[in-house]
Design a protein around this motif. Structure first.
Motif, PDB file in Angstrom:
ATOM      1  N   MET A   1     -15.939  57.014  90.730  1.00  0.00           N
ATOM      2  CA  MET A   1     -16.710  55.804  90.524  1.00  0.00           C
ATOM      3  C   MET A   1     -18.119  56.176  90.108  1.00  0.00           C
ATOM      4  N   LYS A   2     -18.669  55.445  89.164  1.00  0.00           N
ATOM      5  CA  LYS A   2     -20.028  55.681  88.694  1.00  0.00           C
ATOM      6  C   LYS A   2     -21.029  55.293  89.776  1.00  0.00           C
ATOM      7  N   SER A   3     -22.200  55.878  89.716  1.00  0.00           N
ATOM      8  CA  SER A   3     -23.244  55.567  90.679  1.00  0.00           C
ATOM      9  C   SER A   3     -24.527  55.227  89.929  1.00  0.00           C
ATOM     10  N   PHE A   4     -25.188  54.176  90.364  1.00  0.00           N
ATOM     11  CA  PHE A   4     -26.424  53.731  89.737  1.00  0.00           C
ATOM     12  C   PHE A   4     -27.468  53.462  90.803  1.00  0.00           C
ATOM     13  N   ARG A   5     -28.651  53.147  90.333  1.00  0.00           N
ATOM     14  CA  ARG A   5     -29.704  52.745  91.262  1.00  0.00           C
ATOM     15  C   ARG A   5     -29.243  51.524  92.041  1.00  0.00           C
ATOM     16  N   ARG A   6     -30.062  51.060  92.930  1.00  0.00           N
ATOM     17  CA  ARG A   6     -29.754  49.890  93.747  1.00  0.00           C
ATOM     18  C   ARG A   6     -29.530  48.662  92.865  1.00  0.00           C
ATOM     19  N   ILE A   7     -28.459  47.959  93.167  1.00  0.00           N
ATOM     20  CA  ILE A   7     -28.112  46.735  92.446  1.00  0.00           C
ATOM     21  C   ILE A   7     -28.245  45.564  93.410  1.00  0.00           C
ATOM     22  N   ASP A   8     -28.895  44.507  92.976  1.00  0.00           N
ATOM     23  CA  ASP A   8     -29.032  43.297  93.770  1.00  0.00           C
ATOM     24  C   ASP A   8     -28.219  42.194  93.116  1.00  0.00           C
ATOM     25  N   ILE A   9     -27.466  41.458  93.912  1.00  0.00           N
ATOM     26  CA  ILE A   9     -26.732  40.293  93.411  1.00  0.00           C
ATOM     27  C   ILE A   9     -27.417  39.069  93.988  1.00  0.00           C
ATOM     28  N   ARG A  10     -27.782  38.167  93.082  1.00  0.00           N
ATOM     29  CA  ARG A  10     -28.529  36.979  93.501  1.00  0.00           C
ATOM     30  C   ARG A  10     -28.208  35.807  92.584  1.00  0.00           C
ATOM     31  N   PRO A  11     -28.517  34.580  93.051  1.00  0.00           N
ATOM     32  CA  PRO A  11     -28.353  33.423  92.166  1.00  0.00           C
ATOM     33  C   PRO A  11     -29.275  33.567  90.955  1.00  0.00           C
ATOM     34  N   ALA A  12     -28.786  33.169  89.799  1.00  0.00           N
ATOM     35  CA  ALA A  12     -29.578  33.232  88.573  1.00  0.00           C
ATOM     36  C   ALA A  12     -30.533  32.052  88.511  1.00  0.00           C
ATOM     37  N   GLY A  13     -31.616  32.265  87.824  1.00  0.00           N
ATOM     38  CA  GLY A  13     -32.585  31.210  87.584  1.00  0.00           C
ATOM     39  C   GLY A  13     -32.867  31.086  86.103  1.00  0.00           C
ATOM     40  N   PRO A  14     -33.663  30.099  85.731  1.00  0.00           N
ATOM     41  CA  PRO A  14     -33.978  29.885  84.310  1.00  0.00           C
ATOM     42  C   PRO A  14     -34.578  31.109  83.618  1.00  0.00           C
ATOM     43  N   ASP A  15     -35.315  31.917  84.335  1.00  0.00           N
ATOM     44  CA  ASP A  15     -35.916  33.111  83.729  1.00  0.00           C
ATOM     45  C   ASP A  15     -34.884  34.172  83.371  1.00  0.00           C
ATOM     46  N   ASP A  16     -33.663  34.029  83.864  1.00  0.00           N
ATOM     47  CA  ASP A  16     -32.602  35.008  83.608  1.00  0.00           C
ATOM     48  C   ASP A  16     -31.755  34.677  82.379  1.00  0.00           C
ATOM     49  N   VAL A  17     -31.956  33.521  81.789  1.00  0.00           N
ATOM     50  CA  VAL A  17     -31.030  33.024  80.765  1.00  0.00           C
ATOM     51  C   VAL A  17     -30.902  33.974  79.573  1.00  0.00           C
ATOM     52  N   LEU A  65     -24.316  33.814  89.201  1.00  0.00           N
ATOM     53  CA  LEU A  65     -24.848  34.935  89.963  1.00  0.00           C
ATOM     54  C   LEU A  65     -25.121  36.053  88.968  1.00  0.00           C
ATOM     55  N   VAL A  66     -26.175  36.809  89.217  1.00  0.00           N
ATOM     56  CA  VAL A  66     -26.476  37.949  88.365  1.00  0.00           C
ATOM     57  C   VAL A  66     -26.525  39.217  89.204  1.00  0.00           C
ATOM     58  N   ALA A  67     -26.131  40.311  88.582  1.00  0.00           N
ATOM     59  CA  ALA A  67     -26.308  41.646  89.155  1.00  0.00           C
ATOM     60  C   ALA A  67     -27.512  42.237  88.446  1.00  0.00           C
ATOM     61  N   VAL A  68     -28.490  42.656  89.238  1.00  0.00           N
ATOM     62  CA  VAL A  68     -29.751  43.145  88.683  1.00  0.00           C
ATOM     63  C   VAL A  68     -29.950  44.602  89.092  1.00  0.00           C
ATOM     64  N   ASP A  69     -30.211  45.459  88.110  1.00  0.00           N
ATOM     65  CA  ASP A  69     -30.580  46.846  88.377  1.00  0.00           C
ATOM     66  C   ASP A  69     -32.017  46.808  88.885  1.00  0.00           C
ATOM     67  N   MET A  70     -32.203  47.115  90.157  1.00  0.00           N
ATOM     68  CA  MET A  70     -33.520  46.984  90.775  1.00  0.00           C
ATOM     69  C   MET A  70     -34.528  48.000  90.231  1.00  0.00           C
TER      70      MET A  70
END
Length: 184
Positions: A1-17, A65-70
């Motif tokens: 499995m690949k490994s990346f920096r910390r990922i956060d999953i959160r509700p999306a907002g208008p700034d994410d569009v 929901l979005v997954a964000v590379d922190m």
């Protein structure tokens, strides 16, 4: 499995569009090249997808929901879901879209997004979740790996061409949610 920096999953907002739209277009082009016409894929527009999802964000019972590379604060994955649109009433929630940028696939981000979707659906007292998946989708086994079962067949028109699709269903949202969490 690949490994990346910390990922956060959160509700999306208008700034994410715009980032959501970029993920969708890039993922379609990388996943479906050779399966869907090049003309359709090349005509996909980030701006049109951004407008589409900005409108969807204003619809009751539709969630992103979005997954964000922190490390970079970049959206690298998106899940769009809500009230079921096209299956019998007993399937009350539908995963409309799940896309992860190609370079982040295989790291568990898609699974984490689906688990978070399931957790939120449980909070809304949903009994089940389903998703339409292109039958030719090379990532279709992902849904089966998460315990979904094929429950129907259909077709979708993309760029004037019909494509087969398979409906996958999860009946045990508690099991699917696992460690997934949803927080607004």
């Amino acid at each position: 499995m690949k490994s990346f920096r910390r990922i956060d999953i959160r509700p999306a907002g208008p700034d994410d569009v715009m980032m959501i739209a970029t993920v969708i277009v890039e993922t379609w082009r990388s996943a479906f090249r050779g399966l869907i016409s090049d003309a359709f894929l090349d005509a996909m527009s980030i701006e049109e997808q951004a407008l589409r999802h900005a409108r969807r964000m204003r619809v009751a019972d539709v969630f992103h929901l979005v997954a964000v590379d922190m490390g970079t604060n970049r959206v690298i994955g998106v899940a769009n879901y809500g009230k079921a649109r096209s299956m019998p009433p007993r399937f009350d929630r539908e995963l409309y879209a799940l896309y992860i940028l190609k370079e982040f696939q295989g790291a568990g981000i898609g699974s984490a997004l689906v688990r978070s979707v399931a957790a939120h659906c449980r909070e809304m007292r949903a009994a089940s979740l389903f998703a339409w998946v292109l039958s030719s989708n090379p990532n279709r086994a992902f849904y089966e790996h998460l315990g979904a079962i094929a429950v129907g067949q259909g077709q979708v028109s993309l760029g004037g061409e019909n494509h087969d699709q398979t409906a996958y269903r999860w009946d045990n949202l508690a099991k699917l949610a696992g460690e997934g969490r949803f927080s607004a």
